[in-house]
Every structure is written in C-alpha cells, then in structure tokens.
Design an enzyme around this catalytic site. Structure first.
Site, PDB file in Angstrom:
ATOM      1  N   SER A 188       0.647  -1.226   0.229  1.00 15.26           N
ATOM      2  CA  SER A 188      -0.012  -0.090  -0.035  1.00 15.26           C
ATOM      3  C   SER A 188       0.786   1.140   0.008  1.00 15.26           C
ATOM      4  O   SER A 188       0.486   2.507  -0.361  1.00 15.26           O
ATOM      5  CB  SER A 188      -0.992  -0.027   1.178  1.00 15.26           C
ATOM      6  OG  SER A 188      -0.190   0.048   2.399  1.00 15.26           O
ATOM      7  N   HIS A 216      -5.778  -4.081  -1.106  1.00 10.83           N
ATOM      8  CA  HIS A 216      -5.751  -3.042  -1.983  1.00 10.83           C
ATOM      9  C   HIS A 216      -5.854  -3.325  -3.429  1.00 10.83           C
ATOM     10  O   HIS A 216      -5.487  -2.786  -4.277  1.00 10.83           O
ATOM     11  CB  HIS A 216      -4.386  -2.254  -1.705  1.00 10.83           C
ATOM     12  CG  HIS A 216      -4.430  -1.557  -0.441  1.00 10.83           C
ATOM     13  ND1 HIS A 216      -4.898   0.007  -0.885  1.00 10.83           N
ATOM     14  CD2 HIS A 216      -3.987  -1.510   0.730  1.00 10.83           C
ATOM     15  CE1 HIS A 216      -4.779   0.591   0.476  1.00 10.83           C
ATOM     16  NE2 HIS A 216      -4.252  -0.472   1.308  1.00 10.83           N
ATOM     17  N   LYS A 247     -12.515  -1.210   1.857  1.00  9.28           N
ATOM     18  CA  LYS A 247     -11.874  -0.495   0.774  1.00  9.28           C
ATOM     19  C   LYS A 247     -12.827  -0.576  -0.475  1.00  9.28           C
ATOM     20  O   LYS A 247     -13.736   0.185  -0.346  1.00  9.28           O
ATOM     21  CB  LYS A 247     -10.602  -0.945   0.539  1.00  9.28           C
ATOM     22  CG  LYS A 247      -9.678  -0.752   1.915  1.00  9.28           C
ATOM     23  CD  LYS A 247      -8.245  -1.261   1.747  1.00  9.28           C
ATOM     24  CE  LYS A 247      -7.537  -0.636   2.952  1.00  9.28           C
ATOM     25  NZ  LYS A 247      -6.728  -1.619   3.414  1.00  9.28           N
TER      26      LYS A 247
HETATM   27  C1  LIG Z   1      -6.316  -1.879   4.957  1.00  9.88           C
HETATM   28  C2  LIG Z   1      -5.648  -3.281   5.089  1.00  9.88           C
HETATM   29  C3  LIG Z   1      -5.988  -4.211   6.119  1.00  9.88           C
HETATM   30  C4  LIG Z   1      -7.025  -4.025   7.091  1.00  9.88           C
HETATM   31  O1  LIG Z   1      -8.069  -4.026   6.664  1.00  9.88           O
HETATM   32  P1  LIG Z   1      -9.321  -3.699   7.605  1.00  9.88           P
HETATM   33  O2  LIG Z   1     -10.508  -4.238   7.167  1.00  9.88           O
HETATM   34  O3  LIG Z   1      -9.701  -2.167   7.411  1.00  9.88           O
HETATM   35  O4  LIG Z   1      -9.129  -3.995   8.939  1.00  9.88           O
HETATM   36  C5  LIG Z   1      -5.045  -5.442   6.297  1.00  9.88           C
HETATM   37  N1  LIG Z   1      -4.246  -5.774   5.170  1.00  9.88           N
HETATM   38  C6  LIG Z   1      -4.095  -4.747   4.145  1.00  9.88           C
HETATM   39  C7  LIG Z   1      -2.754  -5.065   3.264  1.00  9.88           C
HETATM   40  C8  LIG Z   1      -4.573  -3.434   4.278  1.00  9.88           C
HETATM   41  O5  LIG Z   1      -4.403  -2.791   3.410  1.00  9.88           O
END
Ligand SMILES: *Cc1c(COP(=O)(O)O)cnc(C)c1O
Length: 400
Positions: A188, A216, A247
């Site tokens: 990310s 992502h 997301k």
């Molecule tokens: C955003 C993210 C998470 C966490 O996701 P949530 O559902 O917000 O807890 C875990 N791993 C990666 C790679 C992320 O980008």
C-alpha cells in the site's frame, strides 16, 4: 489514576510531538466520495479527495445505501452475539458464499475487519513444526497475526525472490512440516503489485502454500476485480486470500478469509477473533453484498479508475514530480524529507486537494511522500484540478 502514570503518558505524547510524528485527524462533514466536505469552524469547505481507499467510488453508492437500509429494516440494527452462539443471519452466510464464489474458493469466513482476519488466520492453521515466510513490507495485521502463531518465522526483503528462495531452503533445512508464504497483493505504501507468478512458482518448487492479503486489490484489479491473483494469472495457485469490505467493496467494514473448505471450517472452530467477537452489523452485511454484486459488474468503473490513474500520473510526471513507478491507483509522490511532505500536504489542503503525507516510521527515513489514491468517483475535471493544484503547491513549497 496515579499521577506518575499520567505524567509518563504525557511525556510519551510530548516525545511523539517533538519528533514530528503526531497524527492529527481531520474531520469530514459528510459522506466519503471524490469530492468531500472538510469540517471547519465556519461550516466546511469542499475538497477533492485523493487519500481514501474508495477505488471504485462505491462508498456512498445509492444502491448500496438503499440495500443497507433494507438490511436494517429487515434484520435489525445489531446481532448482539458472536456467530457460534446466535449471531449469524442468512445475510452473513449469503455474503460469505458470494465472496467465495467471486474469488473462486470453496468458502469464505467473515471477520469484523481484515485486521482480525489476518490476526486470526495463522494460529489455527499452523503449529510449531511449521514455517511462515513473510515479505518485509507486509501489513501490520499480518505481522501481528504471525506473532500470535507458533510457527517459525522467516522474512524476506520486499519483493526479493532470491531471498524468498533462501528462506524456503532454510525452513526446509530446519525440518519444517508445512511452509506458508505470505504477501500483500499490493503494497500500500508504494503501490507495487507482488510478483505472484514467481512466488507461486517457488511455492510449487518447495512445496509451500501461498496466502495473499488482497485488501488493496479486491474489487478493482484483475478480471472483474478479482484481485492480484487474477491480474497476474495465478488465481488457481493462491491457496488463501484475505481481504476487506472496507476499501473497494463499499468501504464500510469487515474482513474475510477465502480458501478451501477445510481451511474455512477449521477457522470457524478455532480463529479467535471470529469466535470471540461480534458479527457484522446486518446493514453492513446487506450493503456489502450489494457492493460485491456492483463491483463484479463494474468494468466501467475499473476503466474510469485506470484512465484517471494514467491521466494523473502523466500530469504529475510532466510537471516534474518524482513518482514511484507502477500501474495501480496508488501513486506515491516522493518528497523524501518529512518536513517537505508535511508542507506539501498543507499547501495542497489550502488549494482544495485532500491528501496525506507519510513519513517515518510508516515509511523508511528519507522516503517521505504524499501517497495519492485515485477513485472512480472522481471526474476528469477533478483530476485536472488536482494536477494544477499539485503544480501550484509544488512551486510554492519549492519541490518543482
Ligand atoms: C487495510 C488493510 C488491512 C486492514 O483492513 P481492515 O478491514 O480495515 O481491518 C489489512 N491488510 C492490508 C494489506 C490492508 O491494506
């Protein structure tokens, strides 16, 4: 509370502040979107948002909002229970089956967040006889999840396939029973896509399993948005996928693991964040089901997202900014020093562009940046406006 303890906390906070690492949260006075209303003392002002994970622009999609309202009306506000006692509705099961079908796996299991999915996925599946081999830039939740598991831990430098191979050999030499390679699908902070074809080829050669955290990517990358395994042509070779509903897939909240039936069945028996935590709110489950349906059919939105990504990247490049190369909608603008990243973010804020500066310890020292993220909720005009604002701010701060 003991005054010495409070004083200790105050000192720690003062240190964070003195190091320039204090995170101040800004407030939005309305829904998440391509254009947002930033809350201010005098009623708020509009800005173009380049720092949400709202890749497909579904966070305030009217059909998803309507479906969430229907879920609320039909299934109530809350579950007031963990799944295995009385916390599951038909909605939850439908959502799991929809995720599994979408990702081409036997089944899926929901968690309150992907942070919990990653926190709970390793410990039930692997023991002290096993090995986990993890990319150095993996998400914090993977690092925590791996720590909670008794398996031996190995780490390889981000994307370094030679090191990954060395670690696989070391794990074999140490007599590992099962080996699991773990990687983010998209890293990310840099926007890099993991080299899944090489990872899967090494996994095959050394008899290892592969887990991809595709937070992502799910929804916007790959065929029908099926993520990095699809994008890189290895969807049949990735054993376990973890992902988020927070997301691209509507952006509410919730996480999941998708894999073969026995993997999911054992997680349902043993994954602690699943067993001992509340079920997703019905409205979130209902809205997320709709989001998944929309995402799968959203080739138009994926096309828009890709065209915005190219347009914005080209605009910034022509203006003379230093960018990390890549193809995902994550475009990091390199400023190197923390101070410069902060000044640039402030200058952009004044010009109606909402961004976030990232600096140590989130990224290595000397690699401070503004990470921009594109969204299908933006228009071409928004992109052009953002490019002009970057040019203007860049000149004001002395970056270009
Ligand atoms: C955003 C993210 C998470 C966490 O996701 P949530 O559902 O917000 O807890 C875990 N791993 C990666 C790679 C992320 O980008």
């Amino acid at each position: 509370m003991a005054t010495s303890f409070i004083r200790h906390l105050e000192n720690t906070l003062a240190e964070i502040e003195a190091d320039g690492l204090y995170k101040r949260e800004r407030l939005i006075a309305g829904p998440q979107g391509g254009r947002i209303r930033i809350a201010t003392q005098d009623g708020g002002r509009e800005a173009i948002n380049l720092c949400a994970n709202n890749y497909l622009g579904l966070a305030n999609h009217p059909d998803i909002v309507a479906e969430a309202k229907r879920g609320l009306d039909e299934f109530g506000f809350g579950m007031a229970s963990v799944r295995f006692i009385c916390g599951a509705q038909t909605l939850h099961r439908q959502l799991e089956q929809a995720i599994a079908r979408y990702l081409g796996k036997d089944d899926a299991i929901l968690f309150a967040a992907c942070f919990d999915a990653n926190g709970g996925v390793f410990e039930p599946l692997l023991g002290a006889e096993d090995a986990i081999i993890s990319d150095s830039l993996n998400h914090a939740s993977i690092i925590d999840g791996v720590r909670l598991c008794k398996a031996a831990r190995y780490r390889y430098t981000n994307g370094d396939m030679n090191e990954l191979e060395d670690r696989l050999k070391e794990a074999d030499t140490a007599g590992a029973r099962f080996k699991l390679i773990v990687t983010d699908g998209v890293f990310s902070m840099d926007g890099y896509v993991a080299d899944l074809p090489s990872i899967c080829a090494l996994a095959e050669r050394y008899g290892a399993l592969v887990l991809v955290d595709d937070c992502h990517a799910t929804g916007h990358l790959g065929d029908k948005g099926k993520g990095t395994p699809s994008l890189t042509g290895v969807d049949q070779k990735v054993d376990i996928i973890t992902g988020t509903l927070g997301k691209s897939l509507g952006g509410a909240m919730g996480g999941f693991v998708a894999a073969a039936q026995p993997v999911i069945d054992l997680l349902r028996q043993r994954a602690r964040p699943y067993l001992f935590s509340n079920s997703l709110a019905p409205a979130v489950a209902a809205g997320s089901l709709k989001a998944l349906e929309i995402a799968e059919a959203a080739d138009d939105r994926r096309q828009t997202l890709q065209s915005h990504t190219k347009r914005f990247r080209a605009g910034l490049q022509d203006a003379g900014f230093e960018l990390l190369q890549g193809t995902t909608p994550i475009i990091p603008v390199m400023l190197h020093e923390a101070r410069r990243a902060q000044d640039m973010a402030a200058a952009l804020d004044e010009r109606g562009v909402y961004v976030a500066g990232f600096f140590f310890p989130v990224v290595p020292k000397g690699k401070a940046r503004i990470r921009t993220q594109l969204s299908a909720a933006l228009t071409d005009d928004d992109i052009d406006f953002a490019v002009s604002a970057f040019k203007d701010a860049g000149k004001a701060v002395g970056v270009i």
